[in-house]
Design an enzyme around this catalytic site. Structure first.
Site, PDB file in Angstrom:
ATOM      1  N   SER A  84      36.548 -18.543  22.098  1.00 26.39           N
ATOM      2  CA  SER A  84      35.656 -17.772  21.214  1.00 26.39           C
ATOM      3  C   SER A  84      36.274 -17.756  19.819  1.00 26.39           C
ATOM      4  O   SER A  84      37.483 -17.963  19.671  1.00 26.39           O
ATOM      5  CB  SER A  84      35.562 -16.339  21.737  1.00 26.39           C
ATOM      6  OG  SER A  84      34.994 -15.479  20.765  1.00 26.39           O
ATOM      7  N   TYR A 133      40.110  -8.938  25.261  1.00 27.71           N
ATOM      8  CA  TYR A 133      39.159 -10.050  25.090  1.00 27.71           C
ATOM      9  C   TYR A 133      39.734 -11.076  24.120  1.00 27.71           C
ATOM     10  O   TYR A 133      39.754 -12.274  24.399  1.00 27.71           O
ATOM     11  CB  TYR A 133      37.808  -9.523  24.598  1.00 27.71           C
ATOM     12  CG  TYR A 133      36.752 -10.612  24.498  1.00 27.71           C
ATOM     13  CD1 TYR A 133      36.149 -11.135  25.633  1.00 27.71           C
ATOM     14  CD2 TYR A 133      36.369 -11.133  23.259  1.00 27.71           C
ATOM     15  CE1 TYR A 133      35.199 -12.144  25.551  1.00 27.71           C
ATOM     16  CE2 TYR A 133      35.418 -12.139  23.163  1.00 27.71           C
ATOM     17  CZ  TYR A 133      34.830 -12.646  24.312  1.00 27.71           C
ATOM     18  OH  TYR A 133      33.898 -13.648  24.231  1.00 27.71           O
TER      19      TYR A 133
END
Ligand SMILES: NC(=O)c1ccc[n+]([C@@H]2O[C@H](COP(=O)([O-])OP(=O)(O)OC[C@H]3O[C@@H](n4cnc5c(N)ncnc54)[C@H](OP(=O)(O)O)[C@@H]3O)[C@@H](O)[C@H]2O)c1
Length: 263
Positions: free
Chosen positions: A143, A156
């Site tokens: 990401s 995350y």
């Protein structure tokens, strides 16, 4: 070797969002898809759409943290039809929203288990299978959140940074084995994961548009598939600047919603 036109493709996290859209883009006559996720009904719906497009589809309801089950399934899928492309896409996200005192231990461990161990559990059996025939392609879902730790989503960001670094390393170390590795770093993409974000998401991209872009760049064997480019440039810059400059700026960023099952 990278596949311009992969015919046997395995995707984890194919029951919704980007994974489901990738399955849809690859689906077609002569293509066999091995799709997995935890929710059987959603997975069956994605499989039905892919079959309508002419693909042969096998599904398995699996949790990517179940190392043995995932490894057995990947080996079986490879034996049935040697895998050209494996996409380690399954992931979850959670932040510090209403956490009071930061991210809890159970959320941090769960995110790392799914987003990092889950990718390792997918990629290792794929390498074993592809190394034997010295041919194959692996894509790992990171990401833009992996370019710098953002205070609103600690585990995350950590999981995505780890996947990014591991994938970049593997790309170099597996080249001699005939295996190509790409790391995918999307910005905001429409999916159930981002639907819960209570803040405005700059340059939010449609799911199908993101999937089509990923497929195009995988076909060209791009090592890093990062998009949209203005967001890529921004996170790259934030990551390159020293914390003394960025800390104050990042403190003002919105927090991600907590993972409900760990609250
Ligand atoms: N959307 C974005 O803006 C964005 C941006 C950057 C990166 N990403 C990454 O892209 C990937 C796909 O996310 P998405 O946005 O498409 O979200 P999503 O719609 O929530 O998809 C996540 C997928 O992962 C599966 N999954 C979650 N936990 C799992 C587990 N323990 N075992 C097996 N499968 C599991 C889910 O299936 P089940 O629920 O059926 O298990 C689902 O198919 C993730 O790795 C995410 O971090 C997304």
């Amino acid at each position: 070797m990278a596949m311009k036109d992969p015919r046997s493709i395995l995707i984890t996290g194919a029951s919704s969002g980007i994974g489901a859209a990738l399955a849809g883009v690859y689906a077609g006559p002569g293509v066999s898809l091995a799709l997995t996720g935890r929710h059987g009904e959603r997975l069956a719906a994605v499989a039905a759409q892919c079959r309508e497009r002419g693909a042969e589809v096998t599904t398995a309801v699996l949790d990517v943290t179940d190392r043995a089950a995932l490894s057995d399934w990947i080996a079986a899928m490879d034996q049935a039809r040697p895998l050209d492309l494996v996409i380690a896409n399954a992931g979850i996200s959670g932040g510090t929203d209403k956490a009071g005192g930061g991210e809890g231990a159970s959320q941090a461990r769960r995110i790392l288990a799914v987003n990092l161990d889950g990718v390792v559990n997918t990629v290792m059996p794929a390498i074993t299978a592809m190394r034997r025939r010295r041919r194959g392609q692996i894509a790992m879902m990171s990401s833009l959140a992996g370019f710098r730790g953002f205070p609103g989503a600690p585990a995350y960001c950590a999981s995505k940074a780890a996947v990014k670094a591991w994938g970049e390393s593997l790309r170099g170390s597996l080249r001699g084995d005939g295996i190509e590795v790409s790391v995918i770093c999307p910005g905001f993409v429409v999916s159930p994961m981002t639907a819960v974000n209570p803040f405005p998401m700059p340059l939010l991209m449609e799911t199908d548009q993101a999937a089509a872009l990923i497929v195009r760049r995988l076909a060209r064997n791009h090592g890093r598939i990062a998009f949209p480019w203005p967001m890529y440039l921004l996170v790259w810059l934030i990551g390159a600047l020293p914390p003394i400059i960025t800390d104050r700026l990042l403190a003002k960023m919105p927090e991600k919603t907590q993972l409900p099952e760990t609250v």
